[in-house]
Design an enzyme around this catalytic site. Structure first.
Site, PDB file in Angstrom:
ATOM      1  N   CYS A   1       0.804  -1.312   0.073  1.00 47.16           N
ATOM      2  CA  CYS A   1       0.114  -0.155   0.053  1.00 47.16           C
ATOM      3  C   CYS A   1       0.661   1.231   0.196  1.00 47.16           C
ATOM      4  CB  CYS A   1      -1.127  -0.038   1.039  1.00 47.16           C
ATOM      5  SG  CYS A   1      -2.102  -1.306   1.306  1.00 47.16           S
TER       6      CYS A   1
ATOM      7  N   HIS B   1      -3.255   7.433   2.588  1.00 50.40           N
ATOM      8  CA  HIS B   1      -3.520   6.010   2.201  1.00 50.40           C
ATOM      9  C   HIS B   1      -4.830   5.827   2.698  1.00 50.40           C
ATOM     10  CE1 HIS B   1      -3.785   1.863   1.166  1.00 50.40           C
ATOM     11  NE2 HIS B   1      -3.712   1.541   2.510  1.00 50.40           N
TER      12      HIS B   1
ATOM     13  N   ASN C   1     -10.481   0.302   0.470  1.00 50.61           N
ATOM     14  CA  ASN C   1      -8.988   0.355   0.466  1.00 50.61           C
ATOM     15  C   ASN C   1      -8.187  -0.549  -0.671  1.00 50.61           C
ATOM     16  OD1 ASN C   1      -6.131  -0.105   0.911  1.00 50.61           O
ATOM     17  ND2 ASN C   1      -6.518  -0.605   2.957  1.00 50.61           N
TER      18      ASN C   1
END
Length: 381
Positions: free
Chosen positions: A145, A287, A317
């Protein structure tokens, strides 16, 4: 086409300077501003139709209120059959090329992904060929990520060094291919998506300038976010593969603590490096892991919630795609203005983390449309 640095000056493509002489090096010519890298444009793509919380598997025993309370997520997108990371990356890149003519001159491609089409080879070369970019260098980055922030730093180095003039950066992940059907903790959080950006040559002070980075890793947390099977380690063990080892695993509670601490410290370090106070950050783009992590980091850094860009409520996500998708979405909604001080931060498996500081490029031309193929959010310079 040459890059316009905003003042009418044109920066030539690599290899066009006469006799290799740097601009301003000849007698009687003023020294040119130092070369740097700028974020020129960004675009995004999410596949298919949204999967709202109400449509999650019944045997997970969750409802909309439960998911929103724990994650802040209301829906996510899932790629359909025979749709892989390379396909999403292509869709995002095509939309970037359609809106920013400079992207057609990309002379390198960087793809940040944790879900490559194959273990070998990398997905980036196939993406470059599919886009018609010829034999340009192309490589994958696997920082999970944190991949997009790591990718920005790599692109900054490639461009500011003079090695390349325009680098296409794509963050794309198809986590749905890794999710254990019985694992509701990951299933409610992750979605599929892709975001593309063009990093181009410029000079100090140009719109979109990438100002500084802070990157880090901690391999002692290697097993906290992982897909245990499939790699050389599992094959070398000599043990029969466990069916469950093919799925994504994450130790959520421990990861939460690491994510908040690492992103907070990284943001503080970078703000000190560029000389910004938290109050001077116009937009904070973390993020999009889950709402609790986002809010905790923003609070600890000292950034007001109203300046925090979030869109995970609609897409979940999306891994390496989350920051470029959030940027494109914010630009489409008029939340980003030319010259805004923007702070990015991310955390991912490895463990890895990183932050980036930049000035938002010129007034965005935005487009946000729905289609049967999916939803696109495009925000070129």
């Amino acid at each position: 086409m040459q890059y316009d640095n905003g003042s009418g000056q044109r920066v030539a493509r690599r290899g066009t300077a006469d006799s290799g002489t740097e601009p301003g090096a000849r007698a009687g010519v003023a020294a040119a501003a130092p070369r740097t890298a700028v974020l020129r444009s960004v675009a995004g793509w999410v596949p298919g139709e949204p999967v709202p919380n109400e449509q999650l598997p019944a045997d997970w025993g969750v409802d909309d209120a439960w998911v929103r309370r724990r994650t802040g997520i209301g829906s996510r997108y899932r790629a359909g059959p025979d749709v892989a990371t390379g396909d999403l990356a292509y869709e995002a890149a095509v939309r970037l090329l359609a809106r920013d003519p400079e992207a057609h001159g990309a002379d390198a491609v960087v793809l940040a992904t944790a879900t490559p089409d194959h273990l070998c080879p990398g997905t980036a070369p196939a993406l470059a060929a599919r886009l018609g970019l010829g034999t340009v260098p192309a490589l994958d980055i696997s920082a999970v990520c944190s991949g997009f922030v790591y990718g920005l730093a790599v692109c900054h180095g490639l461009v500011s060094s003079g090695l390349y003039d325009r680098v296409l950066l794509v963050g794309a992940d198809v986590y749905s291919t890794w999710l254990d059907p019985a694992d509701r903790s990951a299933g409610v959080v992750f979605g599929d998506g892709a975001g593309a950006a063009l990093v181009a040559a410029g000079v100090r002070g140009d719109p979109g300038e990438l100002l500084a980075f802070d990157l880090g890793s901690d391999g002692t947390g290697y097993g906290l976010i992982t897909v245990p099977g499939g790699g050389a380690r599992a094959r070398a063990s000599g043990k029969p593969p466990d069916l469950g080892d093919a799925y994504f695993r994450m130790r959520g509670g421990t990861v939460y603590q690491h994510a908040v601490e690492r992103m907070t410290d990284s943001c503080r370090t970078l703000l000190d490096r560029v000389g910004w106070s938290p109050a001077e950050v116009d937009r904070f783009v973390p993020h999009q892991a889950n709402a609790r992590i986002l809010h905790a980091v923003a609070e600890r850094v000292g950034i007001e919630p109203k300046r925090c860009v979030t869109h995970l409520e609609r897409v979940g996500n999306t891994g390496a795609a989350s920051i470029p998708l959030a940027l494109a979405d914010a630009a489409a909604g008029g939340l980003l203005r030319s010259g805004d001080r923007v702070l990015l931060t991310a955390f991912g498996g490895g463990l890895t983390w990183g932050s980036a500081a930049l000035r938002w490029p010129g007034t965005p031309q935005t487009m946000c449309t729905d289609s049967m193929e999916g939803t696109q959010h495009v925000a070129p310079r």
